[in-house]
Design an enzyme around this catalytic site. Structure first.
Site, PDB file in Angstrom:
ATOM      1  CG  ASP A 149     -29.568  17.168  -5.127  1.00 40.17           C
ATOM      2  OD1 ASP A 149     -28.823  16.174  -5.245  1.00 40.17           O
ATOM      3  OD2 ASP A 149     -29.666  17.812  -4.059  1.00 40.17           O
TER       4      ASP A 149
HETATM    5  C1  GLC Z   1     -27.747  17.830  -1.310  1.00 43.22           C
HETATM    6  C2  GLC Z   1     -27.641  16.388  -1.787  1.00 43.22           C
HETATM    7  C3  GLC Z   1     -28.924  15.606  -1.651  1.00 43.22           C
HETATM    8  C4  GLC Z   1     -29.714  16.128  -0.462  1.00 43.22           C
HETATM    9  C5  GLC Z   1     -30.136  17.548  -0.776  1.00 43.22           C
HETATM   10  C6  GLC Z   1     -30.938  18.175   0.377  1.00 43.22           C
HETATM   11  O1  GLC Z   1     -27.027  18.667  -2.170  1.00 43.22           O
HETATM   12  O2  GLC Z   1     -27.162  16.189  -3.120  1.00 43.22           O
HETATM   13  O3  GLC Z   1     -28.550  14.240  -1.511  1.00 43.22           O
HETATM   14  O4  GLC Z   1     -30.848  15.307  -0.262  1.00 43.22           O
HETATM   15  O5  GLC Z   1     -29.028  18.374  -1.093  1.00 43.22           O
HETATM   16  O6  GLC Z   1     -30.134  18.295   1.501  1.00 43.22           O
END
Ligand code: GLC
Length: 714
Positions: free
Chosen positions: A262
């Site tokens: 993440d």
């Molecule tokens: C965000 C979210 C995740 C998302 C990622 C990319 O912080 O936690 O769900 O896919 O970043 O945007």
């Protein structure tokens, strides 16, 4: 350009810098794309970038891809990624709202539509579906998931992965599909006190029964990637959780795809208190099985020294790089790096068919909670109706959180749709942004408009910024300023129909109790207005059912139907039982709850189980539509293991089906349960114990209205 090189051959030709580059995902960080690319492009030329998120559009992507192919040493195509959670341009209801349709075929079709639009924009991977089971409305990300139940979320996982990726051996290389990414692995929905990013501490039993089954189902559906959650699980951050990433997902489940961290999560192993520095963080994550580092630059800056320190081996790096190259190969990126869809840069337009699908989803999502005085359906003739929205601009709100390329201008508005549906009635509209307080001018506006109306459609609730990621609320209620608005309108003594827009249950029992007619609209997407007009006028019946329990009090949180019995089940007559002194132990509305205009009743339930056969348990539910209109009802099938070690939940969902009945028509619904369905987890990993089980059917999870009988498994 035909590609003859296998991923293995490509790997063999890469330098260490290029190998680590394949594990590095960057994102525009500067205010303008041009400024961001000034940082990104040179690194692409150095072979330091393998994937990019948050850049979309063939016009933007093609030139960047060209640089990777023609100006970097290894000429490996980039993987472009984007969050497409409930539509790309054709925005459908947010996931929690779409789940209320209890329609896996719909879930698949909307994912397929989203994949087609996403692929047309040259994006190859979406960070979806979100498979977190959520039982705490304080957590804003409940909006992004499929609700409180693992069985529902498991079916949602299967539908969404297939919708995004298609099926068949070469599914990913086909046009109009994107690689899916099951997230957030695992148990992110169990954050302490509903506080986003906080710690998760649950029993292993709970982990296996509730949070893992949907991810296992996604793996079995062939999901191309998985995103570990930000959180730690009992002190072990998921981004470095080798037991879950490698031992469980890869070795036990056979997951052969890519783990994508993440956002900056690898570097966050330092503030988590696990890694002493970025080098250790990179080493821990890679060793756990994390393949791609999203925007932390932890791998680029940390892996070379982690190698020198002996924290990782070159084999560890090669294993991750090979998985990334295999994914790109399966996506056909080596054969067609400019990928997919329209080879031209035709802008995405929303076709009539796409809008029809968005309409179908928007018709099936809203849940009618109350209609005590039959204010609904709105009659074709009568006095004026005021659509009073506190969510302004309400078209913007309807595309909800995580709205990709959703455009508020695409949203069909309710007042216009209602006027079209009720040409003989005057429809007025007043839309104002009201989350905190109303100023005197606004108050006058509201009262003036409301006094002129015969019926008031009052639309309250959350705007997208009050929902979704980092949207935790201590008081998940109707925002304070809107309570004042409600009181002012309600004091006029006119019929008020309350519509609640939100990504979670809004726990405002006083306001809900004071209104005879209440419905949950969720964030309904581009067809919000036309769909609500059809529902409010009875042109289409309400069929949505709650995918989460709706608490009666905040203090009940977490409240869900799948909890365990206690040694002292609540008894109002006995203080020394599991109950509160100051409120109920039951939700305001149970999981599966929802009203319809048609009044279909459950007449009886037959359970056929021949102990000799033991092959299956057949259940037949008999229903009767005593109303004068056709209708649809959703039936839920639960089991309960009467005595087990360890104990199991009071109710476990094992099926749901819909039935349509014409006015005055009787009908029946059949369910079938195999022995494996009695397993204690929704994925049937553990064998079903012998013993007595209740088999129960009903319209929701309120145990008092369930019908069925006890059977015995030998
Ligand atoms: C965000 C979210 C995740 C998302 C990622 C990319 O912080 O936690 O769900 O896919 O970043 O945007």
């Amino acid at each position: 350009m035909s590609d003859t090189l296998s991923p293995e051959n490509r790997l063999a030709r890469l330098s260490l810098r290029e190998k680590i580059g394949q594990l590095n995902m960057l994102s525009p960080m500067k205010p303008t794309l041009e400024d961001s690319l000034a940082d990104i492009i040179p690194r692409i030329r150095q072979g330091e970038v393998g994937s990019i998120l948050n850049i979309h559009g063939r016009d933007n992507i093609t030139p960047i891809q060209k640089i990777a192919l023609e100006e970097s040493p290894s000429a490996i195509p980039l993987l472009f990624c984007f969050d497409v959670l409930h539509g790309y341009r054709s925005i459908v209801p947010n996931p929690l709202g779409e789940t209320a349709a209890f329609d896996p075929d719909l879930w698949l079709r909307t994912a397929s539509l989203a994949a087609r639009e996403t692929a047309q924009d040259a994006i190859a991977l979406t960070f979806a579906p979100m498979l977190d089971v959520a039982r705490d409305p304080r957590w804003g990300r409940m909006a992004e998931c499929a609700g409180e139940d693992p069985f529902v979320t498991l079916l949602y996982a299967q539908a969404k992965v297939q919708g995004f990726q298609g099926t068949g051996p070469d599914w990913l290389a086909k046009d109009q599909v994107v690689a899916a990414c099951a997230k957030h692995f695992a148990a992110y929905g169990a954050v302490r006190a509903g506080l986003d990013y906080s710690s998760v501490d649950i029993s292993e039993q709970h982990l296996y029964e509730v949070y893992l089954p949907p991810f296992r189902a996604a793996v079995e559906a062939g999901v191309a990637s998985i995103m570990p959650a930000f959180v730690d699980l009992g002190g072990m951050p998921m981004s470095a959780n080798r037991h879950l990433l490698t031992t469980i997902a890869r070795e036990q489940w056979g997951f052969d795809g890519v783990f994508i961290s993440d956002y900056a999560a690898v570097a966050e192993l330092v503030p988590h208190g696990m890694a002493a520095d970025l080098v250790e963080a990179a080493g821990y994550a890679l060793k756990a099985g994390m393949d791609i580092d999203m925007v932390a630059d932890a791998y680029s800056r940390g892996l070379p020294e982690a190698l020198e320190r002996g924290l990782i081996t070159m084999e560890d790096i090669d294993a991750s790089v090979l998985r990334v190259l295999r994914l790109k190969h399966r996506l056909g990126l080596f054969d067609d790096p400019y990928r997919l869809g329209g080879k031209d840069a035709a802008p995405i337009t929303i076709s009539t068919q796409d809008r029809d699908l968005a309409r179908e989803a928007a018709l099936k999502a809203p849940v009618l909670l109350k209609n005590d005085t039959q204010l609904l359906p709105l009659q074709t003739e009568g006095g004026s109706i005021l659509v009073l929205s506190a969510l302004a601009p309400d078209d913007n709100t309807m595309i909800g959180p995580w709205n990709a390329l959703g455009d508020p201008a695409d949203v069909g508005l309710l007042p216009a749709a209602l006027q079209q549906a009720l040409p003989k009635r005057r429809i007025d509209a007043l839309s104002l942004a009201c989350l905190d307080t109303l100023d005197d001018t606004q108050n006058m506006q509201v009262l003036d408009a409301a006094q002129k109306a015969d019926t008031i459609l009052l639309w309250l609730g959350e705007t997208p910024d009050l929902s979704g990621e980092a949207g935790s609320r201590l008081d998940p209620v109707i925002p304070a300023g809107q309570r004042a608005l409600f009181d002012a309108v309600n004091a006029l003594g006119k019929p008020v129909i309350l519509m609640l827009c939100s990504g979670r249950p809004l726990i405002s029992p006083e306001i809900i109790g004071a209104c005879p007619t209440v419905l949950a609209t969720w964030f309904l997407g581009i067809e919000a207005g036309p769909a609500l007009a059809q529902l409010l006028t009875g042109q289409h019946d309400f069929t949505g059912r709650l995918p989460v329990s709706w608490p009666a009090k905040i203090g009940q949180i977490p409240i869900y139907f799948g909890d365990r019995s206690t040694g002292r089940p609540a008894n109002p007559q006995d203080r020394f039982t599991s109950r509160y002194l100051d409120g109920p132990v039951t939700p305001l509305y149970p999981f599966g709850y929802g009203l319809s205009y048609a009044d279909i009743k459950l007449v009886s339930v037959d359970v056929h189980h021949h102990a000799i056969a033991q092959e299956e348990v057949r259940i037949t539910a008999h229903l009767d539509n005593g109303s004068r209109s056709e209708g649809e009802q959703t039936l839920f099938l639960f089991i309960r293991d009467i005595a087990s070690v360890p104990t199991r939940p009071k109710l476990e969902l094992r099926g749901f089906k819909k039935i349509k009945l014409a006015a005055q028509q009787k009908g029946s619904v059949q369910f079938s349960l195999k022995r494996a369905d009695f397993s204690r987890d929704a994925h049937h990993d553990s064998p079903a114990d012998a013993g007595a089980y209740q088999v129960l059917v009903g319209f929701n999870a309120d145990p008092n209205q369930l019908r069925g009988q006890t059977i015995t498994l030998a």
